[in-house]
Write a protein that holds these residues in place. Structure first.
Motif, short mmCIF file in Angstrom:
data_model
loop_
_atom_site.label_atom_id
_atom_site.label_comp_id
_atom_site.label_asym_id
_atom_site.label_seq_id
_atom_site.Cartn_x
_atom_site.Cartn_y
_atom_site.Cartn_z
N ARG A 1 75.10 -8.80 16.73
CA ARG A 1 76.25 -8.22 16.04
C ARG A 1 77.30 -9.28 15.74
NH1 ARG A 1 79.16 -2.65 17.95
NH2 ARG A 1 77.08 -1.94 17.41
N LEU A 2 77.57 -10.14 16.71
CA LEU A 2 78.63 -11.14 16.53
C LEU A 2 78.17 -12.34 15.71
CD1 LEU A 2 80.23 -11.14 20.11
CD2 LEU A 2 81.01 -9.93 18.08
N ILE B 1 82.78 -21.75 11.58
CA ILE B 1 82.21 -22.88 12.33
C ILE B 1 83.07 -24.13 12.12
CG2 ILE B 1 80.22 -24.41 12.51
CD1 ILE B 1 78.47 -21.99 11.76
N SER B 2 83.50 -24.35 10.89
CA SER B 2 84.35 -25.51 10.61
C SER B 2 85.70 -25.37 11.30
CB SER B 2 84.55 -25.65 9.10
OG SER B 2 83.32 -25.90 8.44
N ALA B 3 86.26 -24.16 11.27
CA ALA B 3 87.58 -23.94 11.87
C ALA B 3 87.55 -24.06 13.39
CB ALA B 3 88.11 -22.57 11.46
N TRP B 4 86.40 -23.77 13.98
CA TRP B 4 86.28 -23.78 15.44
C TRP B 4 85.60 -25.04 15.96
CZ3 TRP B 4 83.68 -18.28 15.35
CH2 TRP B 4 84.64 -17.32 14.95
N SER B 5 85.62 -26.10 15.19
CA SER B 5 84.84 -27.29 15.54
C SER B 5 85.52 -28.21 16.54
CB SER B 5 84.52 -28.08 14.26
OG SER B 5 85.72 -28.54 13.64
N GLN C 1 89.77 -9.08 20.10
CA GLN C 1 90.08 -10.41 20.65
C GLN C 1 88.95 -10.92 21.53
OE1 GLN C 1 93.94 -9.10 22.34
NE2 GLN C 1 94.81 -10.90 21.32
N VAL C 2 88.38 -10.02 22.34
CA VAL C 2 87.24 -10.40 23.17
C VAL C 2 86.09 -10.88 22.29
CG1 VAL C 2 85.48 -9.53 24.74
CG2 VAL C 2 87.86 -8.86 25.07
N GLN C 3 85.79 -10.14 21.26
CA GLN C 3 84.69 -10.51 20.37
C GLN C 3 84.94 -11.86 19.70
OE1 GLN C 3 82.97 -6.98 18.07
NE2 GLN C 3 84.89 -6.11 18.81
N GLU C 4 86.17 -12.09 19.28
CA GLU C 4 86.50 -13.36 18.65
C GLU C 4 86.35 -14.52 19.63
OE1 GLU C 4 88.34 -15.13 14.99
OE2 GLU C 4 87.01 -13.49 15.52
N GLY D 1 83.62 -19.19 21.68
CA GLY D 1 83.00 -19.84 22.83
C GLY D 1 81.58 -20.28 22.54
N GLY D 2 80.81 -19.41 21.89
CA GLY D 2 79.44 -19.76 21.55
C GLY D 2 79.35 -20.94 20.60
N ILE D 3 80.18 -20.92 19.57
CA ILE D 3 80.17 -22.02 18.61
C ILE D 3 80.62 -23.31 19.27
CG2 ILE D 3 81.29 -22.91 16.52
CD1 ILE D 3 79.08 -20.82 16.03
#
Length: 256
Positions: free
Chosen positions: A185-186, A195-199, A235-238, A243-245
């Motif tokens: 789902r996520l 991905i770029s923003a969380w790099s 917020q948890v989902q975000e 965290g995964g990325i």
């Protein structure tokens, strides 16, 4: 006296800390697995041939009951950081016992050490995956006054609980999805722009994000249910997606 107080806080905080619970950690690990480069994937497979990152992510929590000195006297503080309200991690730094950020640095050095054993590198990899997940749980950037929300008693959907437990597992658990369902789902909602923003792989950036959320999630009333879920489950989902990325991005850079 200050060292004694810090030691007591470390001991009491670490007893009840299980960031994201088994479910959330597996989600971050499983998302990360899908965003590894081929080179990083090859290293992970060589180190953990019969274990994926979802399984590796929970190992440091599963070993908490081990009687070995490392698990009983050293590893507890590796799961969190303490940042008092109004301060930054750069201002307070790690305590003498270490914390999540200092442990991440230590285990990263182990991964880069050509003389480190296979077993040491396996432990280091599992901790890296786990710690990055931990630092994305807002209450694992605790303010130093309430054991990361463990002392904040709440009634969540008519069951006695505490704020830390709500964020570790109960917000996610309320939806009754497995970790593979949450991952699917996520992950499908993570864009290339995300991905770029969380790099950013600077852990102090992750902690500053967690602190900002932490200071906004303390409920005004003890009884919380649908409104709290509506406001904070996104917020948890975000944070799980981020965290995964970041686990994947960190490992991709480490094994480049």
């Amino acid at each position: 006296m200050q060292k004694i107080i810090v030691g007591v806080l470390v001991a009491t905080f670490s007893v009840n800390v299980l960031a994201w619970g088994q479910l959330g950690h597996r989600v971050t690990g499983a998302i990360a697995q899908q965003h590894l480069t081929a080179q990083a994937q090859a290293v992970v497979t060589a180190l953990l041939p019969n274990e994926d990152l979802a399984e590796a992510s929970t190992y440091p929590d599963e070993m908490r009951s081990s009687p070995e000195e490392f698990w009983q006297k050293e590893a507890g503080p590796f799961h969190y950081v303490t940042v008092p309200e109004g301060q930054t991690y750069a201002q307070v730094g790690a305590p003498e016992q270490g914390d999540g950020i200092s442990a991440l640095k230590m285990f990263t050095a182990t991964m880069k050490d050509s003389k480190a054993s296979q077993a040491d590198k396996q432990l280091a990899l599992r901790f890296i995956v786990h710690i990055i997940g931990d630092l994305h749980q807002p209450l694992h950037a605790g303010n130093g006054t309430d054991r990361g929300g463990n002392d904040v008693k709440v009634n969540f959907f008519w069951q006695d609980s505490n704020l830390h437990r709500v964020w570790d597992s109960e917000l996610l658990g309320q939806r009754e999805l497995s970790y593979t369902e949450w991952t699917a789902r996520l992950n499908r909602k993570i864009s290339q722009q995300d991905i770029s923003a969380w790099s950013d792989i600077d852990p102090q950036v992750w902690v500053s994000e967690s602190v900002k959320i932490r200071d906004e999630i303390y409920p005004q009333e003890e009884k919380i249910s649908w409104d709290y879920l509506y406001n904070h489950l996104p917020q948890v989902q975000e944070r799980l997606k981020m965290g995964g990325i970041r686990i994947a991005t960190y490992l991709n850079a480490l094994f480049k």
